[in-house]
Design a protein around this motif. Structure first.
Motif, short mmCIF file in Angstrom:
data_model
loop_
_atom_site.label_atom_id
_atom_site.label_comp_id
_atom_site.label_asym_id
_atom_site.label_seq_id
_atom_site.Cartn_x
_atom_site.Cartn_y
_atom_site.Cartn_z
N LEU A 328 -42.80 0.84 -10.67
CA LEU A 328 -41.47 0.33 -11.80
C LEU A 328 -41.31 -1.45 -11.64
O LEU A 328 -41.09 -1.59 -12.00
CB LEU A 328 -40.77 1.30 -12.32
N GLU A 329 -40.65 -1.37 -10.18
CA GLU A 329 -39.68 -2.03 -9.85
C GLU A 329 -41.25 -3.12 -9.00
O GLU A 329 -40.88 -4.52 -9.87
CB GLU A 329 -39.82 -2.15 -8.25
N ARG A 330 -42.36 -3.22 -8.89
CA ARG A 330 -43.62 -4.37 -8.57
C ARG A 330 -43.61 -4.30 -10.29
O ARG A 330 -43.79 -5.56 -10.58
CB ARG A 330 -44.24 -3.63 -8.28
N PHE A 331 -43.84 -3.42 -11.37
CA PHE A 331 -44.04 -3.97 -12.22
C PHE A 331 -43.44 -4.45 -13.58
O PHE A 331 -44.03 -4.45 -14.73
CB PHE A 331 -44.95 -3.03 -13.57
N GLU A 332 -42.03 -4.47 -13.07
CA GLU A 332 -40.69 -4.80 -13.72
C GLU A 332 -40.71 -3.66 -15.52
O GLU A 332 -40.11 -4.04 -16.33
CB GLU A 332 -41.15 -6.35 -14.76
N GLY A 333 -41.02 -2.67 -14.93
CA GLY A 333 -40.39 -1.46 -15.75
C GLY A 333 -39.08 -0.93 -15.51
O GLY A 333 -38.50 -1.04 -14.53
N VAL A 334 -38.17 -0.49 -16.57
CA VAL A 334 -37.23 -0.40 -16.78
C VAL A 334 -37.51 1.03 -16.98
O VAL A 334 -37.42 1.76 -17.98
CB VAL A 334 -36.33 -0.97 -18.02
N GLU A 335 -36.39 2.02 -16.03
CA GLU A 335 -36.66 3.54 -15.94
C GLU A 335 -35.33 3.69 -17.10
O GLU A 335 -34.41 3.34 -16.77
CB GLU A 335 -36.07 4.35 -14.45
N ILE A 336 -35.57 4.59 -18.15
CA ILE A 336 -34.71 5.24 -18.95
C ILE A 336 -34.69 6.12 -18.34
O ILE A 336 -33.52 7.02 -18.49
CB ILE A 336 -36.11 4.95 -20.81
N ASP A 337 -35.03 7.37 -18.23
CA ASP A 337 -35.56 9.14 -17.61
C ASP A 337 -35.74 9.55 -17.49
O ASP A 337 -37.83 9.04 -17.24
CB ASP A 337 -35.27 9.19 -19.44
N THR A 338 -35.57 9.77 -16.62
CA THR A 338 -36.47 11.36 -15.86
C THR A 338 -36.58 12.61 -15.80
O THR A 338 -35.33 13.76 -15.90
CB THR A 338 -36.79 11.16 -14.41
N ALA A 339 -37.12 13.38 -16.58
CA ALA A 339 -36.98 14.69 -17.58
C ALA A 339 -38.36 15.83 -16.31
O ALA A 339 -38.93 16.07 -16.80
CB ALA A 339 -37.30 14.73 -18.92
N GLY A 340 -37.72 16.31 -15.85
CA GLY A 340 -38.14 17.31 -14.73
C GLY A 340 -39.17 16.51 -13.64
O GLY A 340 -38.73 15.38 -12.97
N ASP A 341 -40.21 16.63 -13.61
CA ASP A 341 -41.75 15.29 -13.57
C ASP A 341 -41.93 14.00 -14.15
O ASP A 341 -43.15 13.90 -13.69
CB ASP A 341 -42.49 16.88 -13.40
N GLY A 342 -41.16 14.17 -15.18
CA GLY A 342 -42.39 13.24 -16.08
C GLY A 342 -41.34 11.77 -15.93
O GLY A 342 -39.62 11.73 -15.62
N PHE A 343 -41.99 10.46 -16.47
CA PHE A 343 -41.08 9.13 -16.76
C PHE A 343 -40.99 8.88 -18.23
O PHE A 343 -41.84 8.72 -18.48
CB PHE A 343 -41.08 8.05 -15.45
N LEU A 344 -39.67 8.29 -18.53
CA LEU A 344 -39.76 7.40 -19.61
C LEU A 344 -38.92 5.91 -19.22
O LEU A 344 -38.30 5.95 -18.61
CB LEU A 344 -38.50 8.02 -20.32
N VAL A 345 -40.27 4.71 -19.44
CA VAL A 345 -40.04 3.20 -18.63
C VAL A 345 -40.46 2.25 -20.01
O VAL A 345 -41.27 2.96 -21.42
CB VAL A 345 -40.52 3.47 -17.81
N THR A 346 -39.83 1.36 -19.80
CA THR A 346 -39.54 0.31 -20.96
C THR A 346 -40.18 -0.91 -20.60
O THR A 346 -40.01 -0.77 -19.23
CB THR A 346 -38.15 0.35 -21.85
N PHE A 347 -41.09 -1.61 -21.05
CA PHE A 347 -41.40 -3.06 -20.85
C PHE A 347 -41.13 -4.64 -21.26
O PHE A 347 -42.01 -2.91 -22.60
CB PHE A 347 -43.12 -2.51 -20.27
N ASP A 348 -41.62 -5.45 -21.08
CA ASP A 348 -40.99 -6.51 -22.10
C ASP A 348 -43.41 -6.72 -22.19
O ASP A 348 -43.12 -7.81 -23.42
CB ASP A 348 -41.09 -7.73 -21.50
N GLY A 349 -44.13 -6.09 -22.51
CA GLY A 349 -45.60 -6.22 -22.83
C GLY A 349 -46.37 -5.10 -22.05
O GLY A 349 -46.05 -3.78 -21.26
N PRO A 350 -47.41 -4.69 -22.39
CA PRO A 350 -48.26 -3.89 -22.07
C PRO A 350 -49.33 -4.06 -21.83
O PRO A 350 -49.47 -3.11 -20.67
CB PRO A 350 -48.87 -3.88 -24.19
N ALA A 351 -49.74 -5.29 -20.53
CA ALA A 351 -50.44 -5.53 -19.94
C ALA A 351 -49.78 -4.66 -18.71
O ALA A 351 -50.80 -3.65 -17.57
CB ALA A 351 -51.09 -6.41 -20.31
N ARG A 352 -48.36 -5.38 -18.52
CA ARG A 352 -47.74 -4.69 -17.71
C ARG A 352 -47.85 -3.32 -16.87
O ARG A 352 -47.96 -2.57 -16.21
CB ARG A 352 -46.78 -5.52 -17.56
N ALA A 353 -47.44 -2.18 -18.87
CA ALA A 353 -47.47 -1.24 -18.58
C ALA A 353 -48.48 -0.07 -18.66
O ALA A 353 -48.96 0.43 -17.85
CB ALA A 353 -46.70 -0.48 -20.13
#
Length: 446
Positions: A328-353
């Motif tokens: 996430l740090e490498r691709f500039e993602g913003v961690e929003i939530d971690t529920a159990g074993d899953g991640f919810l992340v936002t990005f400024d662009g879809p290719a990076r995601a």
């Protein structure tokens, strides 16, 4: 007006040329198409007069997009999210916290996406010869067919910059110049200095695959859509479509058939811009913006936890989280939530995601873990440290349909990553629980 100095700023290893003209309090950034050259623009009389007119009513910020004019060239055009970052860097460099973006030709798509992604940076939008898609759809039948696009791209590859090619295409790009030999000569030189045949083809090929129809309703920025009724670059129907689907857009249909604003009745164009800027429209403050949403989770986590026991599962999960966060740090993602074993992340662009999801899958595979991932682009609202909106639910539903080791994306993602090098295969139409309509999904395959 004296020719302004050219300056440069870098985005990574790419140098971007820019100029600042005028000293008014309102910043106006011209987001031109790929036909642009800052040096020659001021030696091109009709264009120089047009730019001077804009500078009289603003602090005018000009830039040659990467691949054009004085900025570094390329052979493969970048995706839109790279172009958005370039604009952000130029605005930062000139100290512009908020500006009106004036999109011209394919610069309209970039301007719309920037306003949707960074609404706090955009006071208003001006769009000239705008379009929402380049391939026909049920609600967009006037766009060019695949066959026509291939003919057009081949003609660019074989003829771009030659006198015969420019004269032939001037008949529909800017027929007014055919009545002025000097204007035609200036346009021929401008196109040659703006882009090489290979870079022109690469940009237009990207453009042919881009579709922002689904983004328009999310752009609440006050917008002026200018379109000449006889425009042959983009038919007037395209301008009407864009204006009708943007919540705070006003369409002004101008007489004439030139798709180039500094040819034909330029005074009318400048008058509409001056009036619009003089209205001092205010974009209502909002925490809503366009974002790319990534959901990931571990496949078969319940069975794995039961097999390892609490201590073993906790240790494995901790290592999984550590590796995910590194990506996430490498691709500039913003961690929003971690529920159990899953991640919810936002990005400024879809290719990076998408690339981040792929990298996460590779990083955790040697732990004996397979993940599934879903990616969607839509409007979100920030509430404290959380996000909400229908786009979040869509992203979650997309991820839930993915199989082990699979990344599924919505059609909106696929439509916005032209030039990224990512490839997809059709995963069919699906009903997403709790979400209206059927959604076509795509599987990332490369």
């Amino acid at each position: 007006m004296k020719k302004p100095e050219v300056s440069y700023v870098r985005n990574g290893d790419v140098s971007l040329a820019y100029q600042v003209v005028g000293s008014r309090s309102h910043d106006l950034l011209l987001v031109s198409g790929f036909v642009s050259n800052l040096e020659y623009a001021w030696e091109y009389p009709s264009l120089s007069r047009f730019l001077s007119g804009l500078a009289e009513m603003s602090r005018l910020i000009l830039t040659d997009r990467r691949g054009s004019g004085l900025s570094d060239r390329f052979r493969e055009a970048p995706p839109q999210e790279t172009m958005l970052r370039d604009l952000e860097i130029v605005l930062d460099e000139v100290g512009s916290a908020k500006a009106t973006l004036f999109g011209l030709w394919d610069g309209c798509e970039t301007s719309i996406l920037f306003a949707a992604t960074h609404p706090e940076r955009v006071s208003s939008l001006i769009l000239f010869t705008a379009s929402a898609a380049q391939k026909p759809a049920e609600d967009y039948p006037w766009a060019w067919s695949d066959e026509y696009w291939e003919e057009w791209l081949a003609s660019i590859r074989d003829g771009w910059g030659t006198r015969a090619w420019v004269v032939k295409n001037a008949r529909w790009m800017g027929p007014g110049m055919l009545d002025s030999p000097d204007e035609l000569e200036r346009w021929i030189a401008y196109t040659r200095l703006a882009a090489s045949p290979s870079s022109a083809e690469a940009v237009m090929r990207n453009s042919s695959d881009t579709d922002i129809r689904g983004i328009l309703p999310f752009v609440r920025t006050p917008t002026l859509v200018l379109h000449r009724v006889g425009d042959r670059i983009e038919p007037i129907e395209a301008g009407r479509y864009v204006a009708a689907r943007m919540p705070d857009a006003r369409l002004v249909e101008l007489p004439g058939d030139d798709g180039i604003p500094w040819i034909g009745d330029t005074a009318a164009v400048l008058h509409e811009i001056r009036t619009f800027l003089g209205e001092r429209v205010q974009h209502p403050s909002s925490d809503r913006r366009l974002a790319t949403i990534l959901f990931t989770d571990i496949v078969g986590s319940t069975q794995r936890a039961a097999m390892l026991g609490d201590a073993g599962w906790g240790e494995l999960l901790g290592e999984h989280h550590r590796r995910v966060r590194e990506e996430l740090e490498r691709f500039e993602g913003v961690e929003i939530d971690t529920a159990g074993d899953g991640f919810l992340v936002t990005f400024d662009g879809p290719a990076r995601a998408v690339r981040c999801a792929r990298a996460i899958g590779e990083r955790v595979r040697d732990l004996g873990i397979e993940i599934r991932a879903g990616v969607h682009v839509g409007e979100i609202e920030h509430v404290a440290k959380d996000i909400r909106g229908i786009a979040v639910h869509i992203g979650a539903r997309v991820a839930s349909l993915a199989g082990p080791g699979e990344i599924l994306v919505s059609s909106t993602v696929r439509d916005l990553v032209a030039g990224s090098g990512l490839t997809f295969e059709d995963a069919g139409e699906h009903e997403l629980k709790g979400v209206p309509d059927r959604w076509r999904l795509y599987r990332v395959i490369g």
